[in-house]
Design a protein around this motif. Structure first.
Motif, PDB file in Angstrom:
ATOM      1  N   ARG A  37      -7.040  41.509  40.818  1.00  0.00           N
ATOM      2  CA  ARG A  37      -6.579  42.550  39.881  1.00  0.00           C
ATOM      3  C   ARG A  37      -5.186  43.059  40.290  1.00  0.00           C
ATOM      4  O   ARG A  37      -4.306  43.213  39.442  1.00  0.00           O
ATOM      5  CB  ARG A  37      -7.589  43.700  39.867  1.00  0.00           C
ATOM      6  N   ILE A  38      -4.993  43.270  41.571  1.00  0.00           N
ATOM      7  CA  ILE A  38      -3.681  43.723  42.054  1.00  0.00           C
ATOM      8  C   ILE A  38      -2.631  42.655  41.787  1.00  0.00           C
ATOM      9  O   ILE A  38      -1.506  42.957  41.358  1.00  0.00           O
ATOM     10  CB  ILE A  38      -3.753  44.092  43.548  1.00  0.00           C
ATOM     11  N   LYS A  39      -3.008  41.386  42.020  1.00  0.00           N
ATOM     12  CA  LYS A  39      -2.074  40.278  41.763  1.00  0.00           C
ATOM     13  C   LYS A  39      -1.700  40.229  40.283  1.00  0.00           C
ATOM     14  O   LYS A  39      -0.528  40.051  39.930  1.00  0.00           O
ATOM     15  CB  LYS A  39      -2.703  38.948  42.198  1.00  0.00           C
ATOM     16  N   ASN A  40      -2.686  40.415  39.391  1.00  0.00           N
ATOM     17  CA  ASN A  40      -2.417  40.423  37.948  1.00  0.00           C
ATOM     18  C   ASN A  40      -1.507  41.593  37.566  1.00  0.00           C
ATOM     19  O   ASN A  40      -0.603  41.442  36.733  1.00  0.00           O
ATOM     20  CB  ASN A  40      -3.724  40.477  37.163  1.00  0.00           C
ATOM     21  N   GLU A  41      -1.767  42.744  38.174  1.00  0.00           N
ATOM     22  CA  GLU A  41      -0.922  43.910  37.885  1.00  0.00           C
ATOM     23  C   GLU A  41       0.507  43.665  38.360  1.00  0.00           C
ATOM     24  O   GLU A  41       1.469  44.025  37.668  1.00  0.00           O
ATOM     25  CB  GLU A  41      -1.496  45.162  38.550  1.00  0.00           C
ATOM     26  N   LEU A  42       0.652  43.041  39.534  1.00  0.00           N
ATOM     27  CA  LEU A  42       1.999  42.723  40.035  1.00  0.00           C
ATOM     28  C   LEU A  42       2.703  41.714  39.125  1.00  0.00           C
ATOM     29  O   LEU A  42       3.897  41.847  38.840  1.00  0.00           O
ATOM     30  CB  LEU A  42       1.933  42.188  41.471  1.00  0.00           C
ATOM     31  N   ASP A  43       1.940  40.697  38.667  1.00  0.00           N
ATOM     32  CA  ASP A  43       2.521  39.721  37.739  1.00  0.00           C
ATOM     33  C   ASP A  43       2.965  40.402  36.445  1.00  0.00           C
ATOM     34  O   ASP A  43       4.037  40.122  35.904  1.00  0.00           O
ATOM     35  CB  ASP A  43       1.529  38.592  37.439  1.00  0.00           C
ATOM     36  N   GLY A  44       2.101  41.292  35.954  1.00  0.00           N
ATOM     37  CA  GLY A  44       2.450  42.044  34.737  1.00  0.00           C
ATOM     38  C   GLY A  44       3.684  42.915  34.960  1.00  0.00           C
ATOM     39  O   GLY A  44       4.565  43.019  34.095  1.00  0.00           O
ATOM     40  N   ALA A  45       3.731  43.547  36.131  1.00  0.00           N
ATOM     41  CA  ALA A  45       4.886  44.390  36.450  1.00  0.00           C
ATOM     42  C   ALA A  45       6.155  43.544  36.539  1.00  0.00           C
ATOM     43  O   ALA A  45       7.221  43.960  36.079  1.00  0.00           O
ATOM     44  CB  ALA A  45       4.650  45.140  37.751  1.00  0.00           C
ATOM     45  N   ARG A  46       6.042  42.340  37.144  1.00  0.00           N
ATOM     46  CA  ARG A  46       7.209  41.446  37.208  1.00  0.00           C
ATOM     47  C   ARG A  46       7.660  41.046  35.808  1.00  0.00           C
ATOM     48  O   ARG A  46       8.856  41.025  35.507  1.00  0.00           O
ATOM     49  CB  ARG A  46       6.866  40.192  38.028  1.00  0.00           C
ATOM     50  N   ALA A  47       6.684  40.716  34.966  1.00  0.00           N
ATOM     51  CA  ALA A  47       7.021  40.319  33.589  1.00  0.00           C
ATOM     52  C   ALA A  47       7.703  41.482  32.861  1.00  0.00           C
ATOM     53  O   ALA A  47       8.709  41.289  32.157  1.00  0.00           O
ATOM     54  CB  ALA A  47       5.775  39.861  32.844  1.00  0.00           C
ATOM     55  N   LEU A  48       7.152  42.695  33.038  1.00  0.00           N
ATOM     56  CA  LEU A  48       7.767  43.864  32.403  1.00  0.00           C
ATOM     57  C   LEU A  48       9.167  44.120  32.953  1.00  0.00           C
ATOM     58  O   LEU A  48      10.084  44.472  32.208  1.00  0.00           O
ATOM     59  CB  LEU A  48       6.889  45.104  32.612  1.00  0.00           C
TER      60      LEU A  48
END
Length: 159
Positions: A37-48
């Motif tokens: 979940r943290i990895k997905n949030e970081l990926d989402g944050a990178r994309a944003l």
């Protein structure tokens, strides 16, 4: 068998029970899920973040284009203002020239009218003086004829 021995046995039983119930696997699963979940949030944050950087770059490009367009508009307005000022100056100079020429013509006409009026008055005065002098020196019939002849001559010279 002292208390330390029994504490060791209780610890071994507790650890065996945890292993039997698969608590470490559950903890690993929970930690793995949380890490995912943290990895997905970081990926989402990178994309944003990348999207925000793209938007920022686009807005900066648009701002530069708008500034350039504004500078071009200002430059065009300045050029137009210079042209308008030059035209206004030319028109003003032409107007002043025309008004000066018109004033000079009016002055020349007034001078001519004044000269003509002075001449006419001089003729009238000369005629009156001549008639007075002739009236004193010549009898009525002769003076009338002389006066009429003189008046005709003066009028013919004026015309």
């Amino acid at each position: 068998m002292d208390a330390t021995f029994w504490a060791l046995i209780a610890l071994i039983i507790f650890l065996a029970l945890l292993a039997y119930l698969k608590v470490p696997a559950m903890l690993n699963g929970t930690l793995d899920k949380r890490a995912e979940r943290i990895k997905n949030e970081l990926d989402g944050a990178r994309a944003l973040r990348e999207e925000a950087q793209q938007l920022l770059a686009e807005y900066q490009r648009k701002r530069k284009e708008a500034e350039q367009e504004a500078e071009e508009m200002v430059a065009a307005a300045k050029r137009e203002a210079k042209i308008i000022v030059a035209e206004a100056k030319t028109k003003t100079e032409e107007y002043v020239t025309r008004r000066t020429a018109l004033a000079e013509q009016k002055i020349a006409q007034a001078e001519q009218d004044a000269v003509n009026e002075v001449r006419a008055r001089a003729v009238d005065v000369a005629v009156a003086a001549a008639s007075s002098i002739l009236a004193d020196k010549v009898d009525g019939k002769v003076s009338g004829a002389l006066f009429d002849n003189s008046l005709k001559e003066v009028k013919s010279k004026l015309n």
